[in-house]
Scaffold this motif. Structure first.
Motif: not given
Length: 341
Positions: A61-67, A298-307
């Motif tokens: 759920l956490a990963d899907a929310t960020r995605e 999207m891939k860049r952002l998913m590699a930067a979850p803090d952002e």
């Protein structure tokens, strides 16, 4: 009741229950991007509370929310122009949903077709949340006094329920406090269909990955899927009427129109008589041009979850600044003692 003037405000959201597809982009996110501007205040949400109407693995759920948030940001949702947040960070949604549970009538909820569709024969085993979630959806909208909600045809019934709840609340408590929200249903390719079966909606839960375009697909994958999309033997007609009873052909023409910000009529004028060996590569090229940059970001952002988390946190603060006073006034109208404020 005196008429109330409401700020023109849009609310909409996406549930984080799997990967985003081209259907999410063309049917929702692209339209949300286009609505950013002076005409409306725009509020967009990852509706994670809706996701748990069926059990979710917490890490998933956490990963899907960020995605979902990454997909919205990569597509052009601008945190400087819109409020972007995830629902669970604004408790007013859940609080107002309970109040609306006590306003909505059981008969209204029984008419909601999506519960019947999703629960199917196992309705007795479905969660209470799955049954009652249209009330939460109404709270999502009305906690911001949203005046407009961009939706597909399959969600129009939920906006009608929202209007019913608002009207009953206003009548019961003698004040035109909540707006009668308007659904906004417009634009091409509102229903993006399956690339292997044009009679079915494109879904992230389909059997084959080849039947959908994922927003995380790279350029080569996007091109491959369109080139292998199912079609029929006939060339493209010169008019839309010629696409009747040709669901796969209609789907690809609609997708081309939506990606190029034009109409199906215009696409057919330009490509009348073309065979699929010509049209599908042209569509693939257009799709790569429009979608590959989104996938890369999207891939860049998913590699930067803090952002992502920082953007959602700031958005939640801004959302609460609107929602909390509306919730407090709702409590006041209903007669609750709120001496801790």
């Amino acid at each position: 009741m005196a008429e109330t003037q409401f700020t023109p405000r849009v609310f909409s959201g996406i549930k984080p229950s799997g990967g985003l597809t081209l259907g999410n982009y063309l049917g929702a996110i692209k339209r949300w991007v286009d609505m950013q501007g002076p005409a409306f205040e725009t509020i967009y949400c990852v509706v994670d509370l809706h996701a748990i109407t069926v059990w979710q693995d917490p890490a998933t759920l956490a990963d899907a929310t960020r995605e979902v948030a990454a997909g919205m940001l990569a597509s052009g949702i601008d945190p400087a122009k819109s409020i972007l947040f995830n629902q669970a960070q604004v408790p007013a949604h859940a609080e107002l949903a309970w109040l609306f549970n006590c306003v909505a009538r059981l008969g209204w909820m029984n008419r909601m077709t999506q519960f019947k569709d999703k629960a199917g024969k196992n309705a007795e085993k479905a969660s209470l949340g799955l049954y009652a979630y249209p009330s939460l959806m109404a709270a999502d909208i009305l906690v911001y006094h949203a005046t407009h909600v961009p939706v597909g045809e399959d969600q129009k019934q939920h906006v009608e329920l929202t209007r019913d709840i608002a009207a009953k609340f206003n009548h019961d408590y003698g004040e035109a406090f909540f707006p009668l929200t308007e659904p906004v249903i417009e634009g091409p390719a509102m229903r993006v269909m399956n690339l292997r079966d044009g009679s079915k909606k494109m879904s992230k839960s389909g059997d084959s990955d080849m039947e959908r375009i994922n927003m995380t697909d790279d350029a080569d994958t996007i091109a491959k899927k369109f080139k292998k999309a199912r079609t029929d033997p006939e060339p493209l007609p010169g008019e839309v009427a010629g696409l009747a009873d040709r669901p796969e052909a209609k789907n690809l023409v609609d997708i081309y129109a939506a990606l190029s910000d034009t109409t199906a009529e215009a696409v057919l004028r330009d490509h009348a008589g073309a065979g699929w060996g010509t049209f599908k590569p042209a569509l693939a090229e257009l799709a790569v041009e429009k979608l590959a940059p989104i996938s890369d970001e999207m891939k860049r952002l998913m590699a930067a979850p803090d952002e992502i988390d920082a953007i959602l946190a700031k958005g939640a603060e801004r959302a609460e600044a609107i929602a909390n006073p509306i919730l407090e006034r709702t409590f006041d109208l209903m007669g609750f003692v709120r001496s801790r404020r």
